[in-house]
Enzyme design. Structure first.
Site, PDB file in Angstrom:
ATOM      1  CE  LYS A  46      92.826 -10.075 -69.699  1.00  0.00           C
ATOM      2  NZ  LYS A  46      91.551  -9.825 -70.379  1.00  0.00           N
ATOM      3  CD  GLN A  98      94.650 -11.168 -74.200  1.00  0.00           C
ATOM      4  OE1 GLN A  98      94.549 -12.279 -74.479  1.00  0.00           O
ATOM      5  NE2 GLN A  98      93.315 -10.478 -73.617  1.00  0.00           N
ATOM      6  CG  HIS A 126      93.955  -3.460 -72.799  1.00  0.00           C
ATOM      7  ND1 HIS A 126      93.568  -2.929 -71.600  1.00  0.00           N
ATOM      8  CD2 HIS A 126      92.984  -4.452 -73.128  1.00  0.00           C
ATOM      9  CE1 HIS A 126      92.570  -3.513 -71.282  1.00  0.00           C
ATOM     10  NE2 HIS A 126      92.074  -4.395 -71.990  1.00  0.00           N
TER      11      HIS A 126
HETATM   12  C1  PLP Z   1      96.622  -6.874 -73.371  1.00  0.00           C
HETATM   13  C2  PLP Z   1      95.748  -6.482 -72.312  1.00  0.00           C
HETATM   14  N1  PLP Z   1      96.300  -5.950 -71.421  1.00  0.00           N
HETATM   15  C3  PLP Z   1      95.635  -5.584 -70.427  1.00  0.00           C
HETATM   16  C4  PLP Z   1      94.449  -5.972 -69.958  1.00  0.00           C
HETATM   17  C5  PLP Z   1      93.822  -5.655 -68.778  1.00  0.00           C
HETATM   18  O1  PLP Z   1      93.342  -6.844 -67.792  1.00  0.00           O
HETATM   19  P1  PLP Z   1      92.651  -6.869 -66.620  1.00  0.00           P
HETATM   20  O2  PLP Z   1      91.423  -6.206 -67.049  1.00  0.00           O
HETATM   21  O3  PLP Z   1      92.456  -8.165 -66.028  1.00  0.00           O
HETATM   22  O4  PLP Z   1      93.406  -5.700 -65.748  1.00  0.00           O
HETATM   23  C6  PLP Z   1      93.761  -7.113 -70.995  1.00  0.00           C
HETATM   24  C7  PLP Z   1      92.491  -7.539 -70.884  1.00  0.00           C
HETATM   25  O5  PLP Z   1      91.547  -7.099 -70.722  1.00  0.00           O
HETATM   26  C8  PLP Z   1      94.375  -7.141 -72.199  1.00  0.00           C
HETATM   27  O6  PLP Z   1      94.067  -7.959 -73.118  1.00  0.00           O
END
Ligand code: PLP
Ligand code: PLP
Lengths: 407, 148, 407, 148
Positions: free
Chosen positions: A224, A201, A121
């Protein structure tokens, strides 16, 4: 209590979208909240609201005790050896950036190598990419097998004595795979590198034991895992956290301040500058309590059944390409797919008109999209509160939308 | 699910434009203006030639959803042959239209097939798709004006 | 509607502390929340929860529209010229650190001077002190007049062509004074420096116009203005924000990402990495709507009356020292004091037993405590929902506690 | 407000210790261990001399609230004359006491005046005040052991 009965705890699941019952299949983006979490936030503001760590009065003591109790709860939840290893942040993104801004800034040097995977991500890629650019370090990318699983041979080849840090998702938010963190940690540690794990995740879907994984840092988001937005967690090994200077300053993260210099508070306070998201932390605590009432055994059984229905249903439809492993044994609760000749946005809009909420886009993983050679995909992701009836309805609606565009 | 709702957004004329877009393809040797929609990865490149203060040539390239492709196609139909100020005014009118703001009957008529995209106003997340090519054209016009 | 009727909107004010009715006088630390704010958060999770900026489906569009509407609301509230100038953060502390980590990192150089005031909260001191240490810049401190008001002569003397940045509290969280930001901004701008204003203690108590003040950056926290914890605001001039590279990376703050490089999104998205505190922002919106229903005219009238009762009541008691101006004309709703021979912690504990919640400590302003030559003070701070009866009760309780310790 | 509640925390013996602390003042030439309570700015410095495995001298300096001053005073009374392991055990028992955990009658007796500070357990925000001097002593003992 049957797992399906817990669905009633989520008030939003009783609402309608475009006059159709809401079928929420974007759980990988954010989960819905049980009444227990909503109530915990309301209760805090209704009876206990005060700033934490600062006051000697009863209300402040109450707020602080509740806030700090969640630290114990989180430590137990991910099997951290001690509460001091748990830092509350804004989100996974904030947690990962905190590591980049502290460990990254203070340890990584020109010529060092940082290793990420091809499925990261943006939140676990861009901080390292930008750190590498700042430090003139090298960023290497572990490749994937044709079915989307991590290529361990590629990992073993890339991680070398030059590597200082390996950043890897515990589970992918696109491919639905879970990575072998324990093995990667071993390889990283053999070369003297640390491993930073993005658990965004994972934590809502399977038990996590940061000690068994031997993760040096582990990050996740409250929103999440059925908790509120605006709260995240960073676990760090005690020995690492203790050596780090904080990146944000102010509030109660100090021990002594003069005009000239500042002595910082012990961990974890040192990394929590300013008034934290108190109600967010308390809401996260309520979410963890709720989750533990259900138990991961029941959650995993239900989510596997849902994933199976989803994955096999998609694979059975014409013109559908599923990314990531094609068999449910390797596939977690996130399924990304495309329909030949129909743009993901059009599909998502069509599904939305049927009350089915799925994501269409790059899922904050643009480089992975390039690897998959698609501009975007549709993504359906399940949580334990979804039902096989919902999956059926999703599949039927998808079929109808396909026919509309293919006519 | 009622397919009637899908019909409201994806009217036949929109589907036709998306399936067989007008003025699609590269104009050799003409400056390109490229915009993307980061949410979905859509990319639209617009090329235009202004001659004697009229838009003489106007083509687009790129991939995208039905809405963005159809909108690019009707955009070329609407703006071709207009002067720069006229084109700018039409872009402004189109923008109002897809934001759900009222426009005059005259504008409505001038916009031709593009007027059908007014249905996008009820789909807030798709407004960006509809505007992408028009924003690119506006930027192309601005650059073209600078070069004069 | 009389201002006193709004008190009923705050459920916590009906609770008891140590069997006595709660008298909450720590409003400078955090304010209590009206039912409207609690309900807005619940409503969001009950009907509209989805991740923002990412989905094409209805629920995501609804969440995004609500989130972005608050940006317009905040812009209007502080009279920002455009919505793009409003960045949502975690808190005042986060906002100020953001400026230090972006503008500070990217602009400040060795030999430059950063000017703060002697009354700064750690959150508007330590980020600049640490920046100065990192950059080998010089930190200078504007002195105070004997009554605690800012010494403008000292300011004029310290701010020079070497100055790049002036960081100053709009209102002090200890001395109860409000600083002449407009004048300081003028002086700073004459020398080519920017001014960073910490509005944490101001926005809830008087109308703020960032354009009239000519502030380059302006920071505040939601939780001190009747909104939720975990949300803050950073206003920045468009021309400044546009030139800055972000300090946190990930999520939707990008426009295009490859393995090698990242193009960032336009402002303000560029500075909002990861999933934001969506419910926090929506709660902040509800708080601003609520405040505007009451109106600053009524709020200021009531808070002045309360401050007068508080300040004069304290000054009338024996053995009491009040810090900051001794007359209500110069004194905002925060009053710090000590009682000769009684430690502030003991006083606060005594008051707490009477249901009166006041702060005792250094109020995150340790260097100011050194200047005042005290290890700590007691601090009582009012909000419009307090009553003169509460102030009377506070004063009587204080008298009783004094007698207990003085016997 | 009921002054009875105040009496529960600030019992006469505590007030007396705070007003006239025992063993207060500097021991010249003896190593100092200083701890602070960042929340309130209280600072306590402890100095101790271990001779033939017994704490022969023990004094404290510093300012603070009634609880921290009284606790420092009773700490010196309790620990003086004990061996290092005995003192360490007593500190552990005192810590339990102010956290509201049960301790044996024997420990209770050994703690003497310090036992009165058990009332702090009901005032969670004041536990740090009560522990400050004892933590400093524990640290001082550790350092003293190292030097042997
Ligand atoms: C694998 C992964 N890493 C990081 C994130 C980032 O999470 P957040 O937006 O809550 O910081 C997400 C979700 O958007 C994700 O699916
Ligand atoms: C003047 C001032 N600045 C900054 C802050 C920090 O605010 P926060 O803790 O919400 O970041 C506070 C409050 O604690 C304050 O009073």
């Amino acid at each position: 209590m049957a797992i399906t009965e817990f669905r009633a705890d989520f008030p939003i699941l009783k609402t309608k979208i475009n006059d159709e019952p809401l079928i929420y299949l974007d759980n990988a983006a954010t989960t819905q909240k049980p009444q227990a979490v909503i109530d915990a936030i309301s209760a805090y503001y209704t009876a206990d609201n005060a700033n934490v760590h600062r006051g000697v009065y009863t209300l402040a003591a109450r707020a602080t005790a509740q806030y700090e109790a969640v630290r114990d709860q989180v430590a137990a939840f991910i099997h951290a050896p001690q509460r001091e290893s748990i830092v509350f942040t804004r989100s996974t993104t904030d947690s990962l950036n905190l590591v980049a801004q502290t460990y990254g800034e203070q340890v990584v040097q020109a010529g060092d190598e940082i290793v990420v995977t091809a499925m990261e991500h943006h939140s676990n890629l861009v901080p390292w990419q930008q750190l590498a650019l700042r430090k003139q370090a090298k960023l290497s990318v572990i490749q994937l097998q044709p079915d989307g699983q991590l290529d361990l041979a590629s990992a073993r080849q890339l991680i070398s004595d030059k590597t200082v840090l390996v950043a890897v998702a515990h589970s992918s938010n696109v491919l639905g795979v879970t990575n072998p963190i324990k093995v990667l940690a071993q390889v990283a540690h053999q070369h003297g590198a640390i491993i930073v794990v993005d658990g965004a995740q994972t934590v809502a879907h399977q038990p996590v034991d940061v000690q068994a994984l031997d993760a040096d840092f582990y990050a996740f988001s409250g929103h999440k895992i059925y908790g509120p937005t605006g709260v995240g967690v960073l676990y760090g090994k005690l020995s690492l956290l203790q050596t780090l200077t904080p990146a944000q300053f102010g509030g109660e993260m100090i021990s002594d301040v003069t005009w000239e210099r500042t002595e910082f508070a012990p961990i974890p306070q040192r990394f929590e500058a300013g008034t934290p998201n108190i109600s967010g932390v308390i809401g996260l605590g309520a979410a963890l309590t709720y989750l533990q009432q259900i138990g991961f055994a029941a959650i995993q059984a239900q989510e596997q059944a849902l994933t199976e229905a989803l994955l096999n249903g998609l694979l059975a439809q014409s013109a559908v390409t599923v990314y990531g492993p094609q068999s449910v044994a390797q596939h977690g609760p996130v399924v990304a797919f495309n329909v030949a000749g129909i743009h993901p946005h059009d599909l998502a809009t069509g599904l939305d008109l049927g009350g089915v909420e799925v994501r269409a886009g790059h899922h904050c993983a643009q480089p992975l999209m390039q690897l998959l050679q698609v501009p975007a995909t549709v993504r359906a992701s399940v949580a334990f509160y979804n039902t096989t009836t919902e999956i059926d309805h999703f599949l039927t609606t998808l079929q109808a939308v396909k026919e509309f565009f293919q006519r | 699910m009622s397919l009637l709702k899908l019909n409201a957004l994806y009217q036949t004329v929109i589907l036709e434009h998306a399936q067989a877009p007008h003025h699609q393809g590269e104009l050799l040797g003409v400056q390109k203006t490229t915009l993307n929609n980061p949410t979905c990865g859509d990319v639209i490149t617009v090329q235009l030639v202004v001659d004697a203060d009229k838009i003489n040539q106007l083509q687009f390239m790129g991939t995208g959803c039905t809405i963005s492709q159809a909108s690019a196609s009707v955009m070329t139909d609407v703006l071709l042959g207009h002067s720069v100020p006229e084109a700018q005014a039409l872009i402004a009118e189109f923008s109002k239209l897809v934001m759900g703001e009222p426009i005059s009957a005259a504008s409505q008529k001038e916009l031709g097939d593009a007027a059908v995209l007014g249905s996008v106003a009820e789909f807030p997340t798709r407004i960006r798709c509809a505007m992408l090519a028009w924003h690119a054209a506006a930027q192309g016009l601005e650059e073209a004006s600078k070069h004069e």
